[in-house]
Each structure stands twice: as structure tokens, then as C-alpha cells.
Design a protein around this motif. Sequence first.
Motif, PDB file in Angstrom:
ATOM      1  N   ILE A   8      -0.441 -57.431 -14.125  1.00  0.00           N
ATOM      2  CA  ILE A   8      -1.078 -57.127 -13.162  1.00  0.00           C
ATOM      3  C   ILE A   8      -1.989 -55.682 -12.589  1.00  0.00           C
ATOM      4  CG2 ILE A   8       1.275 -55.262 -12.325  1.00  0.00           C
ATOM      5  CD1 ILE A   8       1.321 -57.463 -10.418  1.00  0.00           C
ATOM      6  N   PHE A   9      -1.921 -54.784 -13.297  1.00  0.00           N
ATOM      7  CA  PHE A   9      -3.205 -53.682 -13.077  1.00  0.00           C
ATOM      8  C   PHE A   9      -4.643 -54.760 -13.558  1.00  0.00           C
ATOM      9  CE2 PHE A   9      -0.214 -50.376 -13.885  1.00  0.00           C
ATOM     10  CZ  PHE A   9       0.208 -50.348 -13.041  1.00  0.00           C
ATOM     11  N   ILE A  17      -5.369 -58.890  -7.574  1.00  0.00           N
ATOM     12  CA  ILE A  17      -4.502 -58.792  -5.972  1.00  0.00           C
ATOM     13  C   ILE A  17      -5.513 -56.557  -5.045  1.00  0.00           C
ATOM     14  CG2 ILE A  17      -3.383 -60.424  -7.141  1.00  0.00           C
ATOM     15  CD1 ILE A  17      -2.040 -57.194  -8.226  1.00  0.00           C
ATOM     16  N   LYS A  32      -1.895 -46.224  -5.496  1.00  0.00           N
ATOM     17  CA  LYS A  32      -0.143 -45.489  -4.769  1.00  0.00           C
ATOM     18  C   LYS A  32       0.726 -46.531  -5.656  1.00  0.00           C
ATOM     19  CE  LYS A  32      -1.119 -43.122  -1.248  1.00  0.00           C
ATOM     20  NZ  LYS A  32      -1.184 -42.466   0.742  1.00  0.00           N
ATOM     21  N   ILE A  34       3.601 -49.146  -5.449  1.00  0.00           N
ATOM     22  CA  ILE A  34       4.096 -49.849  -4.954  1.00  0.00           C
ATOM     23  C   ILE A  34       5.895 -49.407  -4.566  1.00  0.00           C
ATOM     24  CG2 ILE A  34       2.693 -51.899  -4.363  1.00  0.00           C
ATOM     25  CD1 ILE A  34       4.772 -53.312  -6.985  1.00  0.00           C
ATOM     26  N   ARG A  35       6.737 -48.583  -6.015  1.00  0.00           N
ATOM     27  CA  ARG A  35       7.393 -48.122  -5.717  1.00  0.00           C
ATOM     28  C   ARG A  35       7.741 -46.413  -5.808  1.00  0.00           C
ATOM     29  NH1 ARG A  35       8.078 -53.424  -8.477  1.00  0.00           N
ATOM     30  NH2 ARG A  35       8.337 -52.551 -10.695  1.00  0.00           N
ATOM     31  N   HIS A  41       3.151 -40.820  -5.895  1.00  0.00           N
ATOM     32  CA  HIS A  41       3.237 -41.406  -6.889  1.00  0.00           C
ATOM     33  C   HIS A  41       2.381 -42.230  -7.211  1.00  0.00           C
ATOM     34  CE1 HIS A  41       5.671 -43.432  -9.906  1.00  0.00           C
ATOM     35  NE2 HIS A  41       5.087 -43.380 -10.785  1.00  0.00           N
ATOM     36  N   ASN A  95       3.983 -43.964 -20.203  1.00  0.00           N
ATOM     37  CA  ASN A  95       5.313 -45.056 -21.006  1.00  0.00           C
ATOM     38  C   ASN A  95       4.619 -46.147 -21.696  1.00  0.00           C
ATOM     39  OD1 ASN A  95       7.665 -43.858 -20.135  1.00  0.00           O
ATOM     40  ND2 ASN A  95       7.192 -45.240 -18.019  1.00  0.00           N
ATOM     41  N   HIS A 101      10.430 -48.273 -21.976  1.00  0.00           N
ATOM     42  CA  HIS A 101      10.267 -48.641 -20.737  1.00  0.00           C
ATOM     43  C   HIS A 101       9.395 -49.258 -19.809  1.00  0.00           C
ATOM     44  CE1 HIS A 101      14.771 -48.763 -20.465  1.00  0.00           C
ATOM     45  NE2 HIS A 101      14.950 -48.202 -20.672  1.00  0.00           N
TER      46      HIS A 101
HETATM   47  P1  AMP Z   1       5.823 -48.818 -16.035  1.00  0.00           P
HETATM   48  O1  AMP Z   1       7.518 -49.324 -16.092  1.00  0.00           O
HETATM   49  O2  AMP Z   1       5.265 -47.493 -16.921  1.00  0.00           O
HETATM   50  O3  AMP Z   1       5.190 -49.782 -17.099  1.00  0.00           O
HETATM   51  O4  AMP Z   1       5.155 -48.713 -14.573  1.00  0.00           O
HETATM   52  C1  AMP Z   1       4.969 -49.381 -13.725  1.00  0.00           C
HETATM   53  C2  AMP Z   1       4.278 -48.749 -12.434  1.00  0.00           C
HETATM   54  O5  AMP Z   1       4.109 -49.993 -11.783  1.00  0.00           O
HETATM   55  C3  AMP Z   1       6.042 -48.614 -11.935  1.00  0.00           C
HETATM   56  O6  AMP Z   1       6.132 -48.241 -11.707  1.00  0.00           O
HETATM   57  C4  AMP Z   1       5.511 -49.920 -11.053  1.00  0.00           C
HETATM   58  O7  AMP Z   1       6.312 -49.635  -9.313  1.00  0.00           O
HETATM   59  C5  AMP Z   1       4.423 -50.150 -10.496  1.00  0.00           C
HETATM   60  N1  AMP Z   1       3.893 -51.374  -9.939  1.00  0.00           N
HETATM   61  C6  AMP Z   1       3.799 -52.473 -10.712  1.00  0.00           C
HETATM   62  N2  AMP Z   1       3.309 -53.202  -9.668  1.00  0.00           N
HETATM   63  C7  AMP Z   1       2.559 -52.489  -8.806  1.00  0.00           C
HETATM   64  C8  AMP Z   1       1.122 -52.888  -7.451  1.00  0.00           C
HETATM   65  N3  AMP Z   1       1.195 -54.261  -7.934  1.00  0.00           N
HETATM   66  N4  AMP Z   1       0.698 -51.661  -7.267  1.00  0.00           N
HETATM   67  C9  AMP Z   1       1.035 -50.849  -7.167  1.00  0.00           C
HETATM   68  N5  AMP Z   1       1.818 -50.513  -8.730  1.00  0.00           N
HETATM   69  C10 AMP Z   1       2.363 -51.046  -9.001  1.00  0.00           C
END
Ligand code: AMP
Length: 128
Positions: A8-9, A17, A32, A34-35, A41, A95, A101
Motif C-alpha cells: 500500500i505504501f 492511492i 498521517k 489512517i488509524r 500519528h 516495526n 507486528h
Molecule cells: P506497521 O504495523 O508498523 O506495519 O504499521 C502500519 C501502519 O500503516 C498502521 O499504523 C496503519 O494504520 C497504517 N496504514 C495502513 N494503510 C494506510 C494508509 N492507506 N494510509 C495511512 N496509513 C496507513
Amino acid sequence: MSYDKENIFAKILRGEIPCDKIYEDEYALAFKDIRPQAPSHALIIPKGAYVDINDFSKNATNEEVVGFNRAISMVADKLGISEDSGGNGYRVIANSGNDAHQEVPHLHFHLLAGRPLGPMVYPIKSES
Ligand code: AMP
């Protein structure tokens, strides 16, 4: 682990996207989460295709390593979370792999701020 160009990144970097952009330069993009897990954050990702901090630390050029790390303070100052910019400080988390995780297999630094963040790692019951 080989790099998955469809993560996704990678799609955010290609503009396929959208993201809520905070900062961008030659080496890094910040947006930012999304969660959000704190009032502020942000995520910072390198422009290059690196799976995680281990891959980046091993394989990125010196220029990429420096450029990416410089983006941290740019973002923290822009968000006003660094003590330099009048904030109360922040935590950086990267991470890497299963035990940490990691969900998205493109290196990202989480910048968390805006409230007291508690212990760095929560002990699980069997370890305490
Ligand atoms: P990690 O567990 O360290 O791989 O964190 C992945 C992070 O990416 C999580 O905090 C998700 O909320 C965030 N995330 C996933 N998809 C997106 C997105 N499309 N835009 C912004 N943040 C995202």
C-alpha cells in the motif's frame, strides 16, 4: 524478503492511492496514519523500495540514509511535536518483521505524540 511493489505504501508513493500528506522531499514522504494511535500519528517512508529498517540499514546508500533521517526532524518541527518547535516530544517506532507486528512491507517510521505515551513496550503477563 523481497520487496512487494504492490504494497500500500508503494501505491501511495506512485500516487495510485491518496494520503494525507505532511511533508515530502527527494528522500522521504510523510503522511498521517489512517488509524492514529495518538493525537498526532505520522508515518515517514523512504522514496526507495526497502522492506524494513533492516533492509534499509543494510542496502540504502549513505545519501538515502541521511536524507531519510533528516526528514524526521522536518516532520516533527512541522507538526509542532518536537520540543524545538514548542511541543512535548514524540516517539519514533519502526516495526520490522513478525514479532514486531509489521503490517506494511515498506519501511516506515511511526511518529507518535500529543499525549504521555506510557512505557515503551508493554510487558505481557507471562513475562511480568
Ligand atoms: P506497521 O504495523 O508498523 O506495519 O504499521 C502500519 C501502519 O500503516 C498502521 O499504523 C496503519 O494504520 C497504517 N496504514 C495502513 N494503510 C494506510 C494508509 N492507506 N494510509 C495511512 N496509513 C496507513
